[in-house]
Design an enzyme around this catalytic site. Structure first.
Site, short mmCIF file in Angstrom:
data_model
loop_
_atom_site.label_atom_id
_atom_site.label_comp_id
_atom_site.label_asym_id
_atom_site.label_seq_id
_atom_site.Cartn_x
_atom_site.Cartn_y
_atom_site.Cartn_z
N GLN A 1 92.43 60.06 1.02
CA GLN A 1 91.93 61.39 1.33
C GLN A 1 91.81 61.54 2.85
O GLN A 1 91.05 60.81 3.50
CB GLN A 1 90.56 61.66 0.69
CG GLN A 1 90.19 63.14 0.84
CD GLN A 1 88.79 63.48 0.35
OE1 GLN A 1 87.83 62.82 0.73
NE2 GLN A 1 88.67 64.52 -0.45
N TYR B 1 84.02 71.05 5.36
CA TYR B 1 84.64 70.41 6.53
C TYR B 1 85.70 71.33 7.15
O TYR B 1 85.81 72.48 6.76
CB TYR B 1 85.17 69.02 6.14
CG TYR B 1 84.02 68.16 5.63
CD1 TYR B 1 82.95 67.85 6.48
CD2 TYR B 1 83.96 67.73 4.31
CE1 TYR B 1 81.86 67.13 6.03
CE2 TYR B 1 82.86 66.99 3.85
CZ TYR B 1 81.82 66.69 4.72
OH TYR B 1 80.74 65.98 4.27
C1 FMN Z 1 78.30 59.08 -2.52
C2 FMN Z 1 79.19 60.28 -2.52
C3 FMN Z 1 80.17 60.40 -1.55
C4 FMN Z 1 81.08 61.47 -1.59
N1 FMN Z 1 82.08 61.52 -0.67
C5 FMN Z 1 83.07 62.43 -0.81
C6 FMN Z 1 84.22 62.36 0.01
O1 FMN Z 1 84.39 61.47 0.84
N2 FMN Z 1 85.17 63.32 -0.16
C7 FMN Z 1 85.04 64.32 -1.09
O2 FMN Z 1 85.93 65.16 -1.21
N3 FMN Z 1 83.97 64.38 -1.89
C8 FMN Z 1 83.00 63.46 -1.79
N4 FMN Z 1 81.93 63.47 -2.66
C9 FMN Z 1 81.94 64.42 -3.78
C10 FMN Z 1 82.53 63.76 -5.02
O3 FMN Z 1 83.91 63.47 -4.86
C11 FMN Z 1 82.36 64.64 -6.27
O4 FMN Z 1 83.03 65.86 -6.10
C12 FMN Z 1 80.89 64.89 -6.56
O5 FMN Z 1 80.16 63.67 -6.56
C13 FMN Z 1 80.68 65.55 -7.92
O6 FMN Z 1 81.27 64.75 -8.94
P1 FMN Z 1 80.38 63.80 -9.88
O7 FMN Z 1 79.41 64.71 -10.58
O8 FMN Z 1 81.39 63.21 -10.84
O9 FMN Z 1 79.70 62.79 -9.04
C14 FMN Z 1 80.98 62.45 -2.61
C15 FMN Z 1 79.96 62.34 -3.57
C16 FMN Z 1 79.09 61.26 -3.55
C17 FMN Z 1 78.07 61.14 -4.64
#
Ligand code: FMN
Length: 379
Positions: free
Chosen positions: A120, A197
């Site tokens: 990414q 971003y």
């Molecule tokens: C610890 C953490 C780090 C994340 N870092 C990114 C990231 O680097 N890039 C991104 O697009 N989304 C990032 N997200 C968002 C996740 O990719 C995802 O969209 C979000 O956690 C919701 O999905 P989930 O309910 O399955 O956790 C992050 C989320 C968490 C919890």
């Protein structure tokens, strides 16, 4: 074990697998462009803040390979495209030779387990402060409006508005990062156009207050994103390019007055570049951590887009299965559940209990704790 027992045993395994895929659409194969995925459970990009000095570290070899499966798709944590791209501690980059070399053993380890691995690529824009910027300069952004001080617990500096003639160099940084990702061995890149971003800052009218060809109309606000897609696709091939959008969210004060129109415009416009996938965060993820009721749907975007559609945000096994079965998504990305369950697809297959995630260790710098120490199922 005798021959008959062996045959019965193998038969049993096949039947169990077949049953799992009938009841779990998430565990059925899917052809994504040139990639034959064996299941539809994707590792969502997750920033883990353990890449000291912006260089990926050897402990990431274990972390990612723990989550790799034969022909399963993983996306890396957000990875900076240049020395102005950072806004958080110890996040990785892919703009220097050292960083590219450091990614190689991580990518190799995932490939050894048969995984498919996308990087990414990311620029934070104004979600930063002078402490993260070269020579203590102001972060760059389409705007000079700063984020409300203290929002999300961060320190945000007033950004410097990019001049129109500086924008091609920024687009070029994404192109070079994509080239570096391929050099590091990645199967492709995901352009980070989500979560407030820099690309999202251009896309959304709450932030973008430009009066040049990158601001104003919907077409103009989408221009930066699409020029990046075009440059990256020309560099490495559209069949290796995905993009992530969070059209409906307003993280980091980056919202839009007409997210449906924005999402649909982007989904249609992306078709021109024949890219591999569009990865969209569910509208219900209006709050960073919570699911909420929403009138919005990503279905019109999925219908408009010709490639693979990945959905993410707040999924559990059951609604992930439903999203596939109902045609709302081709693949589902799991963030927090995959973070805490390195063997998530296996647990879905066996309907096993899940480890709980520990939010307190998401972003700490420890090379093990909350990172590679979540237990696997004992079977
Ligand atoms: C610890 C953490 C780090 C994340 N870092 C990114 C990231 O680097 N890039 C991104 O697009 N989304 C990032 N997200 C968002 C996740 O990719 C995802 O969209 C979000 O956690 C919701 O999905 P989930 O309910 O399955 O956790 C992050 C989320 C968490 C919890």
């Amino acid at each position: 074990m005798g021959v008959l027992e062996t045959i019965i045993f193998i038969f049993h395994i096949h039947i169990t697998r077949a049953m799992a895929s009938i009841t779990n659409p998430l565990l059925t194969p899917y052809k994504m462009g040139n990639f034959n995925l064996s299941h539809r459970v994707v590792l969502a990009p997750l920033t883990r803040n353990r890449s000291y000095g912006n260089v990926p570290q050897p402990h990431a070899i274990l972390y990612y390979s723990q989550r790799a499966t034969e022909c399963g798709l993983l996306v890396t944590e957000a990875t900076g495209v240049s020395d102005t791209a950072q806004g958080y501690v110890e996040t990785p980059g892919i703009w220097t030779k050292e960083q590219v070399e450091a990614w190689k053993p991580i990518v190799n380890a995932v490939h050894e387990k048969g995984g498919i691995f996308f990087c990414q690529i990311w620029h934070v824009g104004r979600v930063s402060n002078t402490g993260f910027q070269p020579n203590g300069e102001a972060p760059i952004s389409p705007t000079d409006k700063e984020i409300t001080p203290g929002l999300a617990g961060g320190e945000w500096s007033r950004p410097r508005r990019l001049k129109t003639d500086e924008i091609p160099a920024l687009i070029n940084d994404f192109r070079l990062a994509a080239r570096n990702a391929i050099e590091a061995g990645f199967d492709g890149v995901e352009i980070h156009g989500a979560n407030g971003y820099i690309i999202d800052q251009f896309l959304k009218d709450q932030v973008n207050d430009r009066t040049d060809q990158y601001g104003g109309s919907l077409e103009n606000r989408c221009r930066f994103a699409l020029e990046i897609v075009e440059a990256v696709a020309n560099e490495i091939g559209g069949d290796k390019v995905g993009i992530r959008l969070s059209t409906f969210a307003d993280y980091m004060e980056c919202g839009d007055s007409n997210p449906e129109a924005l999402g649909l415009y982007m989904a249609n416009a992306l078709n021109k570049y024949n890219i591999l996938y569009l990865h969209v965060i569910e509208p219900r993820m209006i709050q960073v951590w919570e699911n909420s009721e929403t009138p919005y749907s990503t279905l019109p975007m999925k219908k408009a887009f010709n490639g693979t559609f990945i959905s993410a945000g707040g999924y559990k096994k059951d609604d992930g299965n439903k999203a596939i079965a109902n045609g709302n998504a081709d693949l589902v990305a799991f963030g927090r559940l995959f973070l805490a369950n390195p063997d998530l697809p296996k647990r879905f297959e066996l309907d096993a209990i899940l480890n709980k995630y520990d939010r307190d260790t998401f972003y700490i710098q420890d090379p093990v704790v909350g990172y590679t120490d979540y237990p696997f199922l004992e079977v």
